[in-house]
Design an enzyme around this catalytic site. Structure first.
Site, PDB file in Angstrom:
ATOM      1  CB  ALA A   1      -0.940  -0.022   1.204  1.00  0.00           C
TER       2      ALA A   1
ATOM      3  CB  CYS B   1     -24.794 -17.374  -9.966  1.00  0.00           C
ATOM      4  SG  CYS B   1     -24.845 -15.598 -10.198  1.00  0.00           S
TER       5      CYS B   1
ATOM      6  CG  PHE C   1      -3.959  -1.648   4.859  1.00  0.00           C
ATOM      7  CD1 PHE C   1      -3.305  -1.741   3.634  1.00  0.00           C
ATOM      8  CD2 PHE C   1      -5.336  -1.815   4.899  1.00  0.00           C
ATOM      9  CE1 PHE C   1      -4.001  -2.019   2.477  1.00  0.00           C
ATOM     10  CE2 PHE C   1      -6.051  -2.104   3.734  1.00  0.00           C
ATOM     11  CZ  PHE C   1      -5.377  -2.196   2.523  1.00  0.00           C
TER      12      PHE C   1
ATOM     13  CB  CYS D   1     -22.867 -13.451  -7.652  1.00  0.00           C
ATOM     14  SG  CYS D   1     -24.032 -14.482  -6.731  1.00  0.00           S
TER      15      CYS D   1
ATOM     16  CG  HIS E   1      -3.557  -9.345  -0.769  1.00  0.00           C
ATOM     17  ND1 HIS E   1      -2.879  -8.506   0.067  1.00  0.00           N
ATOM     18  CD2 HIS E   1      -3.070 -10.587  -0.512  1.00  0.00           C
ATOM     19  CE1 HIS E   1      -2.025  -9.214   0.813  1.00  0.00           C
ATOM     20  NE2 HIS E   1      -2.136 -10.487   0.468  1.00  0.00           N
TER      21      HIS E   1
ATOM     22  CB  CYS F   1     -26.406 -11.920  -7.236  1.00  0.00           C
ATOM     23  SG  CYS F   1     -26.343 -12.516  -8.942  1.00  0.00           S
TER      24      CYS F   1
ATOM     25  CG  ASP G   1      -3.815   0.546  -6.094  1.00  0.00           C
ATOM     26  OD1 ASP G   1      -3.174   0.964  -5.107  1.00  0.00           O
ATOM     27  OD2 ASP G   1      -3.274   0.001  -7.077  1.00  0.00           O
TER      28      ASP G   1
ATOM     29  CB  SER H   1       4.323  -3.067   7.174  1.00  0.00           C
ATOM     30  OG  SER H   1       3.178  -3.883   6.891  1.00  0.00           O
TER      31      SER H   1
HETATM   32  N1  APR Z   1       6.790   5.731   0.361  1.00  0.00           N
HETATM   33  C1  APR Z   1       7.399   4.660   0.947  1.00  0.00           C
HETATM   34  N2  APR Z   1       6.815   3.906   1.911  1.00  0.00           N
HETATM   35  C2  APR Z   1       5.578   4.264   2.296  1.00  0.00           C
HETATM   36  C3  APR Z   1       4.881   5.367   1.739  1.00  0.00           C
HETATM   37  C4  APR Z   1       5.541   6.099   0.729  1.00  0.00           C
HETATM   38  N3  APR Z   1       4.970   7.162   0.132  1.00  0.00           N
HETATM   39  N4  APR Z   1       3.658   5.443   2.334  1.00  0.00           N
HETATM   40  C5  APR Z   1       3.605   4.441   3.242  1.00  0.00           C
HETATM   41  N5  APR Z   1       4.749   3.742   3.219  1.00  0.00           N
HETATM   42  C6  APR Z   1       5.104   2.531   3.982  1.00  0.00           C
HETATM   43  C7  APR Z   1       4.640   2.566   5.421  1.00  0.00           C
HETATM   44  O1  APR Z   1       5.676   3.053   6.245  1.00  0.00           O
HETATM   45  C8  APR Z   1       4.345   1.084   5.710  1.00  0.00           C
HETATM   46  O2  APR Z   1       5.471   0.429   6.293  1.00  0.00           O
HETATM   47  O3  APR Z   1       4.414   1.469   3.362  1.00  0.00           O
HETATM   48  C9  APR Z   1       4.105   0.465   4.325  1.00  0.00           C
HETATM   49  C10 APR Z   1       2.671   0.051   4.127  1.00  0.00           C
HETATM   50  O4  APR Z   1       2.436  -1.008   5.019  1.00  0.00           O
HETATM   51  P1  APR Z   1       0.938  -1.489   5.273  1.00  0.00           P
HETATM   52  O5  APR Z   1       0.063  -0.297   5.535  1.00  0.00           O
HETATM   53  O6  APR Z   1       1.019  -2.587   6.272  1.00  0.00           O
HETATM   54  O7  APR Z   1       0.464  -2.053   3.858  1.00  0.00           O
HETATM   55  P2  APR Z   1       0.837  -3.463   3.228  1.00  0.00           P
HETATM   56  O8  APR Z   1       2.202  -3.904   3.627  1.00  0.00           O
HETATM   57  O9  APR Z   1       0.544  -3.374   1.769  1.00  0.00           O
HETATM   58  O10 APR Z   1      -0.262  -4.437   3.921  1.00  0.00           O
HETATM   59  C11 APR Z   1      -0.346  -5.759   3.433  1.00  0.00           C
HETATM   60  O11 APR Z   1      -2.367  -6.035   4.741  1.00  0.00           O
HETATM   61  O12 APR Z   1      -4.438  -5.312   5.455  1.00  0.00           O
HETATM   62  C12 APR Z   1      -3.789  -6.124   4.555  1.00  0.00           C
HETATM   63  O13 APR Z   1      -4.657  -6.821   2.499  1.00  0.00           O
HETATM   64  C13 APR Z   1      -4.072  -5.715   3.140  1.00  0.00           C
HETATM   65  O14 APR Z   1      -2.625  -5.912   1.201  1.00  0.00           O
HETATM   66  C14 APR Z   1      -2.700  -5.424   2.536  1.00  0.00           C
HETATM   67  C15 APR Z   1      -1.786  -6.202   3.453  1.00  0.00           C
END
Ligand code: APR
Length: 254
Positions: A24, A134, A35, A131, A123, A156, A106, A198
């Site tokens: 993310a 079906c 997240f 649905c 993911h 659905c 996304d 993370s």
């Molecule tokens: N540049 C670099 N790093 C960034 C930036 C940025 N602009 N913005 C946020 N981060 C870092 C944050 O410091 C964090 O360590 O990206 C990391 C995002 O970590 P999470 O929020 O845990 O997201 P992610 O690792 O994708 O989570 C994995 O958890 O909830 C589930 O399904 C969801 O796919 C997701 C999965």
């Protein structure tokens, strides 16, 4: 930072099969919250409420889920790929990229120009809805129009079954083909670059380690320290867009 960016650039130059693995954090500069950062999704919502078993067993959980989904669909729909997504697409055009493995739903890698067949979505995706009975498919856009007409829990229109976005929720089984493909490719690449994750959610967080154990070099680019920094050959704590722009700039000039 400059020295580390130079190291990453040199590693890319020496590599034939680069994998980019994103979370993310690669999309926050496009306006989509992550997240686990301060203000992230799981500070606003309780992840316990979004387990798959709850979603399929309780109308109340589905209502809560669709309320969050309706709120986050707007920033998702309006988001534009940022410099980090564009840099990854550029790596593909340079013939360096084996694939992108993303935890994100996304669609921004594809919208930045990465070939869909080179994007492995561990993911799932938020751009379509299915649905659960079906399997009829809908665009997320169509379901958003229902939600905006105050449908609380979309059903659905063919069989009355439960509708759910094609994302993978906690407790839901991972997509088998994508997961196997991600681990297989990780074992056969020579450079594995993590951007914006993370690295706490399994099994996705094990993919970078699979690459490292199979002999690849591991680079982690993340704003904060991650769970697996100690395994990496290069760690850069910085912004995805800024770092990846510099990496591409160095690749093309130095
Ligand atoms: N540049 C670099 N790093 C960034 C930036 C940025 N602009 N913005 C946020 N981060 C870092 C944050 O410091 C964090 O360590 O990206 C990391 C995002 O970590 P999470 O929020 O845990 O997201 P992610 O690792 O994708 O989570 C994995 O958890 O909830 C589930 O399904 C969801 O796919 C997701 C999965």
């Amino acid at each position: 930072m400059e020295d580390s960016i130079q190291k990453v650039t040199d590693l890319i130059r020496r590599s034939q099969k680069v994998i980019v693995f994103t979370g993310a954090g690669v999309s926050t500069e496009s306006g989509i919250p992550d997240f686990r950062s301060p203000g992230g999704v799981w500070q606003k919502y309780n992840p316990e409420d979004f387990y798959y078993q709850k979603f399929i067993s309780s109308e109340e959980s589905r209502e809560k889920y669709w309320q969050m989904s309706r709120e986050f669909y707007e920033p998702l729909k309006n988001a534009r790929p940022n410099a980090a997504h564009e840099a990854v697409a550029e790596l593909e055009r340079m013939g360096k990229l084996d694939c992108v493995i993303t935890q994100n739903i996304d669609n921004l890698h594809q919208r930045a120009g990465s070939s869909p067949q080179k994007v492995i979505e561990l993911h799932g995706t938020a751009v379509s809805v299915s649905c659960l009975s079906c399997r009829k498919k809908y665009t997320r856009e169509e379901i958003q129009s229902w939600l905006l007409r105050d449908v609380k829990v979309p059903r659905c229109d063919a069989c009355g079954g439960i509708l759910k976005p094609d994302t993978v929720s906690f407790g839901q089984s991972m997509p088998v083909r994508e997961t196997e493909e991600a681990f297989h490719r990780a074992r056969n690449c020579d450079l594995f670059i993590v951007i914006g994750s993370s690295l706490v959610v399994q099994p996705a967080a094990s993919v970078p380690l699979e690459a490292k154990e199979a002999g690849a070099k591991l680079v982690i680019i993340n704003r904060e320290p991650t769970y697996h920094d100690s395994y990496a050959d290069v760690v850069i704590h910085g912004s995805a867009g800024e770092v990846m722009s510099k990496v591409l700039e160095y690749l093309k000039t130095k």
